[in-house]
Write a protein that holds these residues in place. Structure first.
Motif, PDB file in Angstrom:
ATOM      1  N   GLY A  37       0.793  -1.213   0.000  1.00  0.00           N
ATOM      2  CA  GLY A  37       0.000   0.000   0.000  1.00  0.00           C
ATOM      3  C   GLY A  37       0.830   1.270   0.000  1.00  0.00           C
ATOM      4  N   ARG A 182      -4.949   4.831  -8.626  1.00  0.00           N
ATOM      5  CA  ARG A 182      -3.758   4.872  -7.793  1.00  0.00           C
ATOM      6  C   ARG A 182      -2.744   3.879  -8.351  1.00  0.00           C
ATOM      7  N   SER A 186      -6.370   0.832  -8.013  1.00  0.00           N
ATOM      8  CA  SER A 186      -7.670   1.217  -7.462  1.00  0.00           C
ATOM      9  C   SER A 186      -8.107   2.574  -7.981  1.00  0.00           C
ATOM     10  N   GLU A 188     -10.327   6.157  -7.650  1.00  0.00           N
ATOM     11  CA  GLU A 188     -10.657   7.081  -6.566  1.00  0.00           C
ATOM     12  C   GLU A 188     -12.156   7.316  -6.456  1.00  0.00           C
ATOM     13  N   VAL A 241      -5.478   7.159   3.521  1.00  0.00           N
ATOM     14  CA  VAL A 241      -6.063   6.570   2.321  1.00  0.00           C
ATOM     15  C   VAL A 241      -6.446   5.126   2.613  1.00  0.00           C
ATOM     16  N   ASP A 243      -7.356   1.959   0.818  1.00  0.00           N
ATOM     17  CA  ASP A 243      -7.218   1.400  -0.527  1.00  0.00           C
ATOM     18  C   ASP A 243      -7.699  -0.047  -0.477  1.00  0.00           C
ATOM     19  N   CYS A 244      -8.888  -0.283  -1.025  1.00  0.00           N
ATOM     20  CA  CYS A 244      -9.517  -1.597  -0.948  1.00  0.00           C
ATOM     21  C   CYS A 244      -9.070  -2.465  -2.117  1.00  0.00           C
ATOM     22  N   TYR A 249     -10.348   3.445  -3.843  1.00  0.00           N
ATOM     23  CA  TYR A 249      -9.645   4.045  -2.714  1.00  0.00           C
ATOM     24  C   TYR A 249     -10.254   5.398  -2.411  1.00  0.00           C
ATOM     25  N   ARG A 322      -3.220  -1.985   2.952  1.00  0.00           N
ATOM     26  CA  ARG A 322      -4.416  -2.215   2.166  1.00  0.00           C
ATOM     27  C   ARG A 322      -5.628  -2.393   3.078  1.00  0.00           C
TER      28      ARG A 322
END
Length: 352
Positions: A37, A182, A186, A188, A241, A243-244, A249, A322
């Motif tokens: 991440g 990103r 991911s 945004e 952040v 971030d999935c 994210y 993450r």
């Protein structure tokens, strides 16, 4: 045209082993990307993209060579259906990856093209090993010891890198959702969008009664703590952040307990080196003690009390980690000498 292509294509065994190598790199870096991440590790995703895109021209060379045998059913053997299945999965993995990079969407319910790309990528590994078992041919020195082959592969890598850059430029020019991707891939979320209550972690407990809930801090400490909901004194904030790994994210403001201050209040022993955060579901994740000191146990998101789906009453906020590592429904903070090995079992069970 055919003679030109012949000069560009490496020897057959070199193509086959190159497919094995590039696929191995793509799968390995794809799996590693789940845990990455921090922007300093962005090169892993670049290598993944270049390796994945390099597979496609190698597949074209392979298909061109075996097309005649595939058209003649009399030439099929017991391993041919497996080979065809592997080729179809590899093409699907490449197509879904390129589609996601360009900003394409598909009506797949809660799934995205990224989810499909991951699924196809994970299927490639066992299919490739089974294929290699039935089609194994050792690589010979003359298949690789030539300046021509070296130039062919330099061109392949250069073309893959240029294509990665071009896909980003196209997504930006077309202003697709992928324009704000990103480095992890991911996309945004807008500032006004609510965070989705989604995760590949399948834990979903019943809503927690704060009157019956306790947060414990124990393990390698001299002063174990047990705190009820009424004892929580949120006074820290982090803008971080999330971030999935499902492909989105969002940068948001989180408020809650400073994990470092909580750990210090329990007086860690000299042997304490890791902090394991436990969920009421049994899910857990471990952070080095130095990193845990910069983390947060959130009680609020953007000024509002956490919803159950986001981990009420406490959720770990771990910057540069993450989303699946941001443990929800926290009930225990355990200081340990080493990371908890059971976290890998918890991740596997929850993911499956």
């Amino acid at each position: 045209m055919a003679p030109v292509l012949d000069r560009l294509v490496p020897p057959p065994r070199t193509v086959d082993w190159s497919l094995f190598a590039t696929t191995g790199v793509a799968v390995a870096t794809g799996i590693a990307g789940f845990w990455i991440g921090h922007p300093s590790d962005a090169a892993v995703f670049w290598v993944h993209a270049v390796a994945g895109l390099s597979i496609l021209p190698l597949l074209v060379a392979k298909f061109r060579r075996v097309a005649a045998r595939l058209r003649d059913r009399r030439a099929w053997d017991r391993a041919t259906p497996l080979s065809v299945c592997l080729a179809a999965v590899a093409v699907a993995a490449g197509a879904t990856g390129v589609g996601w990079a360009l900003g394409a969407t598909a009506p797949l319910g809660v799934w995205t093209l990224l989810n499909l790309h991951i699924l196809f990528g994970l299927l490639i590994g066992p299919l490739l090993l089974a294929h290699l078992r039935s089609r194994f041919r050792p690589l010979r020195g003359r298949d690789v010891r030539s300046r021509r082959v070296a130039l062919q592969y330099a061109g392949l890598v250069a073309a893959g890198g240029a294509t990665v850059w071009l896909l980003r430029r196209v997504a930006t020019l077309l202003e697709t959702p992928a324009a704000t991707r990103r480095f992890t891939g991911s996309r945004e979320l807008d500032d006004g969008d609510a965070l989705p209550v989604t995760s590949w972690v399948a834990d979903d407990p019943d809503p927690i009664d704060p009157g019956a809930w306790t947060l414990t801090v124990d393990g390698e400490v001299d002063r174990p703590l047990a705190l009820g909901a009424e004892d929580l004194r949120p006074g820290a904030a982090r803008r971080a952040v999330l971030d999935c790994t499902s492909g989105w994210y969002a940068e948001r403001e989180w408020q809650g307990l400073d994990l470092g201050a909580l750990v210090d209040a329990a007086e860690p022993t000299a042997d304490a080196a890791w902090v394991t955060i436990h969920s009421v579901t049994g899910y857990r994740w471990s952070l080095p003690l130095s990193e845990a000191r910069g983390a947060l146990l959130a009680t609020r998101l953007s000024g509002e009390r956490l919803e159950h789906g986001h981990g009420y009453p406490l959720r770990l906020v771990a910057p540069d980690r993450r989303g699946f590592q941001w443990v929800k429904w926290v009930e225990r903070v355990e200081l340990r000498r080493r990371p908890d090995p059971r976290q890998w079992l918890a991740v596997f069970v929850s993911g499956v």
